[in-house]
Each structure stands twice: as C-alpha cells, then as structure tokens.
Design an enzyme around this catalytic site. Structure first.
Site, mmCIF file in Angstrom:
data_model
loop_
_atom_site.group_PDB
_atom_site.id
_atom_site.type_symbol
_atom_site.label_atom_id
_atom_site.label_comp_id
_atom_site.label_asym_id
_atom_site.label_seq_id
_atom_site.Cartn_x
_atom_site.Cartn_y
_atom_site.Cartn_z
ATOM 1 C CD GLU A 17 -2.783 1.107 2.283
ATOM 2 O OE1 GLU A 17 -3.801 0.246 2.421
ATOM 3 O OE2 GLU A 17 -2.870 2.196 3.226
ATOM 4 C CB THR A 48 -4.412 5.761 0.731
ATOM 5 O OG1 THR A 48 -3.692 6.924 0.642
ATOM 6 C CG2 THR A 48 -3.838 4.465 1.398
ATOM 7 C CE1 TYR A 49 -10.693 9.353 -4.327
ATOM 8 C CE2 TYR A 49 -11.944 9.477 -2.427
ATOM 9 C CZ TYR A 49 -11.848 9.777 -3.742
ATOM 10 O OH TYR A 49 -12.660 10.789 -4.451
ATOM 11 C CB ALA A 51 -6.116 8.048 3.955
ATOM 12 C CG HIS A 148 -14.765 0.585 12.327
ATOM 13 N ND1 HIS A 148 -15.312 1.403 12.696
ATOM 14 C CD2 HIS A 148 -14.001 0.809 11.101
ATOM 15 C CE1 HIS A 148 -15.134 2.699 12.102
ATOM 16 N NE2 HIS A 148 -14.346 2.490 11.146
HETATM 17 P P1 FAD Z 1 -17.553 0.361 7.042
HETATM 18 O O1 FAD Z 1 -17.483 -1.054 6.320
HETATM 19 O O2 FAD Z 1 -18.931 1.209 6.226
HETATM 20 O O3 FAD Z 1 -17.789 0.082 8.530
HETATM 21 C C1 FAD Z 1 -17.764 1.531 9.124
HETATM 22 C C2 FAD Z 1 -18.560 1.087 10.519
HETATM 23 O O4 FAD Z 1 -20.187 1.120 10.204
HETATM 24 C C3 FAD Z 1 -18.194 -0.194 11.177
HETATM 25 O O5 FAD Z 1 -18.187 -0.061 12.347
HETATM 26 C C4 FAD Z 1 -19.124 -1.142 10.729
HETATM 27 O O6 FAD Z 1 -19.623 -1.979 11.711
HETATM 28 C C5 FAD Z 1 -20.669 -0.205 10.775
HETATM 29 N N1 FAD Z 1 -21.632 -0.644 9.893
HETATM 30 C C6 FAD Z 1 -21.332 -1.043 8.429
HETATM 31 N N2 FAD Z 1 -22.580 -1.110 7.961
HETATM 32 C C7 FAD Z 1 -23.441 -0.874 8.716
HETATM 33 C C8 FAD Z 1 -24.799 -0.879 8.942
HETATM 34 N N3 FAD Z 1 -25.752 -1.284 7.676
HETATM 35 N N4 FAD Z 1 -25.486 -0.720 10.075
HETATM 36 C C9 FAD Z 1 -24.799 -0.172 10.862
HETATM 37 N N5 FAD Z 1 -23.411 0.079 11.092
HETATM 38 C C10 FAD Z 1 -22.813 -0.587 10.205
HETATM 39 N N6 FAD Z 1 -9.497 5.829 4.786
HETATM 40 C C11 FAD Z 1 -9.499 6.783 3.845
HETATM 41 O O7 FAD Z 1 -9.938 7.889 4.075
HETATM 42 N N7 FAD Z 1 -8.759 6.544 2.568
HETATM 43 C C12 FAD Z 1 -8.240 5.371 2.332
HETATM 44 O O8 FAD Z 1 -7.688 5.160 1.325
HETATM 45 C C13 FAD Z 1 -8.400 4.126 3.186
HETATM 46 N N8 FAD Z 1 -7.819 3.014 3.033
HETATM 47 C C14 FAD Z 1 -7.816 1.892 4.138
HETATM 48 C C15 FAD Z 1 -7.606 0.537 3.842
HETATM 49 C C16 FAD Z 1 -7.767 -0.253 4.566
HETATM 50 C C17 FAD Z 1 -7.303 -1.745 4.331
HETATM 51 C C18 FAD Z 1 -8.359 -0.024 5.984
HETATM 52 C C19 FAD Z 1 -8.603 -1.238 6.922
HETATM 53 C C20 FAD Z 1 -9.026 1.141 6.154
HETATM 54 C C21 FAD Z 1 -8.560 2.224 5.230
HETATM 55 N N9 FAD Z 1 -9.343 3.586 5.432
HETATM 56 C C22 FAD Z 1 -9.055 4.462 4.561
HETATM 57 C C23 FAD Z 1 -9.926 3.764 6.830
HETATM 58 C C24 FAD Z 1 -11.224 3.583 6.646
HETATM 59 O O9 FAD Z 1 -11.989 4.516 5.691
HETATM 60 C C25 FAD Z 1 -11.849 3.778 8.204
HETATM 61 O O10 FAD Z 1 -11.582 2.812 8.945
HETATM 62 C C26 FAD Z 1 -13.427 4.133 8.321
HETATM 63 O O11 FAD Z 1 -13.715 4.596 9.515
HETATM 64 C C27 FAD Z 1 -14.476 2.791 7.783
HETATM 65 O O12 FAD Z 1 -14.229 2.499 6.496
HETATM 66 P P2 FAD Z 1 -14.944 0.934 6.215
HETATM 67 O O13 FAD Z 1 -14.856 1.124 4.583
HETATM 68 O O14 FAD Z 1 -14.249 0.115 6.987
HETATM 69 O O15 FAD Z 1 -16.297 1.298 6.607
#
Ligand code: FAD
Length: 293
Positions: A17, A48-49, A51, A148
């Site tokens: 990454e 990354t985007y 971030a 998370h």
């Molecule tokens: P989600 O999968 O939507 O989850 C977020 C929260 O919402 C979790 O607590 C989940 O349990 C909850 N949730 C999900 N669906 C529901 C539902 N239907 N009802 C209620 N609760 C729900 N951030 C950046 O800004 N840019 C990046 O490039 C970036 N790259 C990343 C790469 C990796 C490998 C990882 C692990 C993280 C990255 N992040 C990045 C950070 C990420 O954007 C944050 O951790 C963010 O807070 C959560 O994103 P997610 O896509 O996991 O969210």
C-alpha cells in the site's frame, strides 16, 4: 487483471500500500518510491484515497494509472464514499474505466470534522453495491480483526462485514495488527459467519517512534508485551528501532504464511527500503503453495 483471481493460484498473495504525495509535493516524487517497489514484484499495489489529510483525490487515480501503465503492476484504487454523492462516484467510475483501472477498494472513509457527510452513501457496503451494479470493477473491502472503532463489538462488525461481501466485495484487506493470534481468532469467527472470500493480513512495520504513537491512537491495535518491550528498549535508538520493527514484521509474516493465510498486505508508508528488506526475507516463503485453511 482482477485481484480476486490472484488468490486462485494457491500461493500467498503479497501486496503493497502506498499513499499519494502531499498536495504541496509534486506527483513525480511517487516515481522514486515506485521505481524501487517495482523491483520487488508485488502482486498488486494499492493507493489510498483522501487519507491522512491528503485531499487531492484525483492523484489516487493518477497514481493507479501510472502503476498500471508504466510499471505494469496491477493497481487497487481506494475510494471512500461518506463525503461523495452518486454523481461524484459516477465521475470517478467513468475516469477509472477510461484509465483501465478495474480494481477498487470500496470504503466508507472517516468522518471529517466540520464536514457534513453527503446522503447518498452511509456505509462501504452502499458503495460496493452501487459499484457492483455497474459490473465493471472487481471490488475489495476493509476488515478489522479487533473490530472497527465505531462498532459496539466484533460480532456486530462481522455482521456488517458479511453485508459488505454480499454487496460485491470479493476480497478483504485487514486493518494492521501486531498480534497474530487476534487475526487467527478473527478469521475463525468470520468463516463461521459464512464469509469465505480471501482475506489479506495487513502488516505495518513500525520503524520509528512517531509512527507507533500515531498508529495506535488512530486504529487502537492491541500491543503484545513482546512488542511494547521492543519499543521501550529501542525507542531512542533509531537504527536499532528500525531493525527491530522490520524483524517483528518479518516474524509476523513468517507465522502467517506458515498458517496458510490468503495474502499479506504491507503498509509500506512509501518507504521502499523497509519494503525491500521485508520482501527479500519472505519472498521464497510466499511462493510456496499453501494448504487451504
Ligand atoms: P464500513 O465497512 O462502512 O464500516 C464502518 C462502521 O460502520 C463499522 O463500525 C461497521 O460495523 C459499521 N456498519 C457498516 N454497515 C453498517 C450498517 N448497515 N448498519 C450499522 N452499522 C454499519 N480511509 C481513507 O480515508 N482513505 C483510504 O484510502 C483508506 N484506506 C483503508 C484501507 C484499509 C485496508 C483499511 C482497513 C482502512 C482504510 N481507511 C481509509 C480507513 C477507513 O476509511 C476507516 O476505517 C472508516 O472509518 C471505515 O471505513 P470502512 O470502509 O471499513 O467502513
């Protein structure tokens, strides 16, 4: 090439990454990093985007395109949705398609203070479902071995993870962790919950003191005693701390590979020197065909 198909070969997928340079720096500075990562032959490189305060979101696609065309390595473009409308995402999708980028890591992104989220997407699964409908992209998603931060518990997080996979994510990349047992226990629970897509283990080599403070505050990873002892002993000795951090990451990867994990995703922090030392030490292990877990 679709990233999900890389896991069919039976070896441990190895990916990196990187993040785009800060707005004040030229995009050309990424060439230096990529020139050196190129020789390490990763299966793919993710970008990354938005971030870490980087708000020049177009640079993600620009760099993904450079990775694909100039280095002939498969790119994985990160894309967040919380602050995007459907029209914003449509625009990026069209641009990605025209650049030949076919792999997207569908993310929610973090809430930005003082910026009201837009209404079209609430979770990563909403974005994944939207992108999946277009049919042009191979989708990945993020997962969290320790849950998370917004989730009340790991069980609830895993239920939402299943929704993300059902929405179209065919591969997952984990948040960084320092205790492999936590990852194995997570894998067990995820598989029991009926999630069978490949999951890459996210490994971040901690090579300086600032990094540890920042990473732990941001993602809340548990620190095993072995790790904290190492940090305490070497924190004021930069060279020793770097050696220790690299050795720790290698140790984690050796164990993960022996357990037959699907893949290793190395958070390089744009440091090709560290990536090289790790890659050189584990390359032969990752090529050995694994037993299916
Ligand atoms: P989600 O999968 O939507 O989850 C977020 C929260 O919402 C979790 O607590 C989940 O349990 C909850 N949730 C999900 N669906 C529901 C539902 N239907 N009802 C209620 N609760 C729900 N951030 C950046 O800004 N840019 C990046 O490039 C970036 N790259 C990343 C790469 C990796 C490998 C990882 C692990 C993280 C990255 N992040 C990045 C950070 C990420 O954007 C944050 O951790 C963010 O807070 C959560 O994103 P997610 O896509 O996991 O969210």
């Amino acid at each position: 090439m679709r990233i999900s198909s890389m896991f069919e070969e039976g070896r441990t997928v190895f990916s990196f990454e990187i993040f785009p340079p800060k707005r004040t720096a030229s995009i050309e500075t990424i060439y230096n990093t990529l020139d050196q990562l190129d020789g390490l032959h990763p299966d793919f490189i993710s970008v990354t985007y938005g971030a870490g305060g980087n708000i020049d979101k177009h640079s993600t696609l620009e760099i993904a395109t450079i990775i694909k065309n100039r280095y002939v390595i498969e790119p994985l473009m990160h894309l967040t949705c919380l602050n995007s409308s459907k029209a914003d995402i449509d625009e990026i999708m069209v641009a990605a398609k025209s650049c030949g980028v076919e792999n997207i890591l569908a993310l929610r992104g973090d809430k930005v203070p003082d910026v009201a989220p837009k209404d079209d997407f609430h979770y990563a699964s909403d974005l994944a479902a939207y992108l999946y409908k277009q049919g042009d992209f191979d989708l990945s998603g993020a997962c969290y071995p320790e849950g998370h931060m917004d989730s009340p518990d790991l069980g609830a997080d895993i239920i939402h993870l299943r929704t993300k996979v059902e929405a179209g994510c065919s591969h997952l990349i984990s948040q960084l962790f320092f205790d492999n047992e936590i990852f194995y226990s997570f894998l067990h629970r995820v598989r029991q919950a009926g999630i069978y897509v490949p999951i890459e283990a996210g490994i971040m080599p901690i090579t300086n003191k600032k990094q540890i403070e920042k990473m732990v505050t941001l993602c809340g990873a548990s620190l095993p005693i072995k790790f904290t002892k190492m940090m305490q002993r070497y924190e004021d000795h930069p060279e020793a701390l770097m050696d220790a951090g690299i050795a720790y990451a290698i140790d984690q990867i050796v164990d993960l590979a022996a357990e037959g994990v699907d893949g290793i995703h190395l958070y390089t922090m744009n440091n090709p020197l560290v990536a090289r030392r790790i890659s050189d030490s584990v390359n032969s292990l990752l090529r050995v065909r694994k037993n299916i877990m």
